[in-house]
Write an enzyme that holds these catalytic residues in place. Structure first.
Site, PDB file in Angstrom:
ATOM      1  N   HIS A  36       2.715  -5.970   5.170  1.00 30.37           N
ATOM      2  CA  HIS A  36       2.063  -7.155   4.539  1.00 30.37           C
ATOM      3  C   HIS A  36       2.079  -6.470   3.214  1.00 30.37           C
ATOM      4  CE1 HIS A  36      -1.844  -5.682   4.315  1.00 30.37           C
ATOM      5  NE2 HIS A  36      -1.747  -5.320   5.897  1.00 30.37           N
ATOM      6  N   GLU A 114      -2.629  -7.199  13.685  1.00 30.35           N
ATOM      7  CA  GLU A 114      -3.110  -5.940  13.111  1.00 30.35           C
ATOM      8  C   GLU A 114      -3.794  -5.059  14.350  1.00 30.35           C
ATOM      9  OE1 GLU A 114      -2.759  -2.903  12.550  1.00 30.35           O
ATOM     10  OE2 GLU A 114      -3.175  -2.672  10.287  1.00 30.35           O
TER      11      GLU A 114
END
Length: 301
Positions: A36, A114
């Site tokens: 990202h 994550e």
């Protein structure tokens, strides 16, 4: 006459009894892994993990636009995205910039989230280093209380691969390669067993950093947008556990270095059919941590 007739019948029997072995079903596709864009937490060197769900910063938005332009000509057939906002925003911008993906569905996949950093989430990265030092461990290997171990993250990635393989095959089906490709080695072997398509792709990677490096001869492409710590674990699993072949001359320090915001990683994966379902037959790394698209941005990190 009797002797001649007998020979003819035996010959016919041999021909009738000879069965052709079925060709091994294979399927090759590319997987492009993108981290990202930058968030304010990234800029301030604060840990986000899973508990801090922030949006992209202004720099992160610029980075996402840049990687979207970089990948704009690649037709992504399938798109998988972590369900955290920073990854969703990045994927939306990539797809908006893409010439061919206006109708492509974006699948939100929790398996791409994550690594969880437990009590360290929201705190400076320096705090994590101090906690690791106090525990007598390296920061990379240390698991803070309530956090995920590296093995747990690796297990999540392995589960994602199973989901990925199933969906790719459900939607795109098996191909039947020619005889020269039927000897694919099992994952963990050499790259010589890749299909003809993957072999063609392997010979076409240039040093110029083209967005379509490795894609020649491969017709199906998947995009996954995820996170830095997760991507590092994913790459280590592909390379160390699945013996993915590597680009010539690649430095291991680069291969396993932290992926920059909107860094791009690409692998060519070949599946084969087994009694238990699709399994990885061969894997090849095209490149990792590429950030060519960030060169013109004033804040590229």
């Amino acid at each position: 006459m009797t002797y001649t007739a007998t020979l003819r019948n035996r010959s016919q029997t041999r021909k009738l009894g000879r069965t052709r072995e079925p060709r091994l079903k294979m399927f090759t596709f590319s997987l492009t892994l993108v981290r990202h864009g930058e968030t304010q937490y990234n800029k301030d060197k604060l840990l986000q993990g899973q508990g801090v769900d922030t949006h992209l910063s202004d720099t992160g938005l610029q980075q996402a636009e840049a990687v979207g332009r970089y990948l704009r000509e690649i037709t992504f057939n399938n798109v998988f995205v972590s369900n955290l906002q920073r990854a969703i925003q990045t994927a939306e911008i990539i797809l908006r910039n893409n010439t061919h993906c206006s109708g492509t569905e974006m699948v939100l996949e929790p398996l791409l989230r994550e690594r969880g950093f437990g009590v360290a989430e929201g705190r400076p990265k320096e705090d994590l280093k101090n906690m690791a030092n106090a525990a007598g461990q390296s920061c990379r290997d240390y698991t803070p209380p309530g956090g995920e171990t590296l093995d747990q993250v690796r297990l999540r990635f392995k589960k994602f691969l199973k989901v990925l393989f199933k969906q790719m095959l459900d939607e795109h089906g098996w191909s039947r390669p020619d005889a020269s490709a039927s000897g694919a080695s099992g994952a963990g072997g050499s790259a010589s067993g890749t299909t003809a398509a993957a072999a063609a792709a392997a010979s076409d990677v240039t040093l110029g950093g083209s967005a379509d490096d490795g894609l020649q001869g491969v017709s199906v492409h998947a995009l996954a947008v995820s996170h830095g710590a997760y991507i590092r674990v994913a790459i280590k699993h592909l390379v160390e556990d699945l013996n993915c072949s590597l680009p010539a001359g690649v430095k291991m320090s680069h291969l396993f270095s932290p992926c920059p915001n909107t860094g791009v990683n690409r692998f060519i994966l070949t599946l084969r059919q087994s009694e238990s379902g699709p399994v990885l037959s061969a894997a090849r790394c095209v490149f990792t941590n590429r950030k060519d698209h960030l060169v013109n941005l004033t804040a590229a990190e």
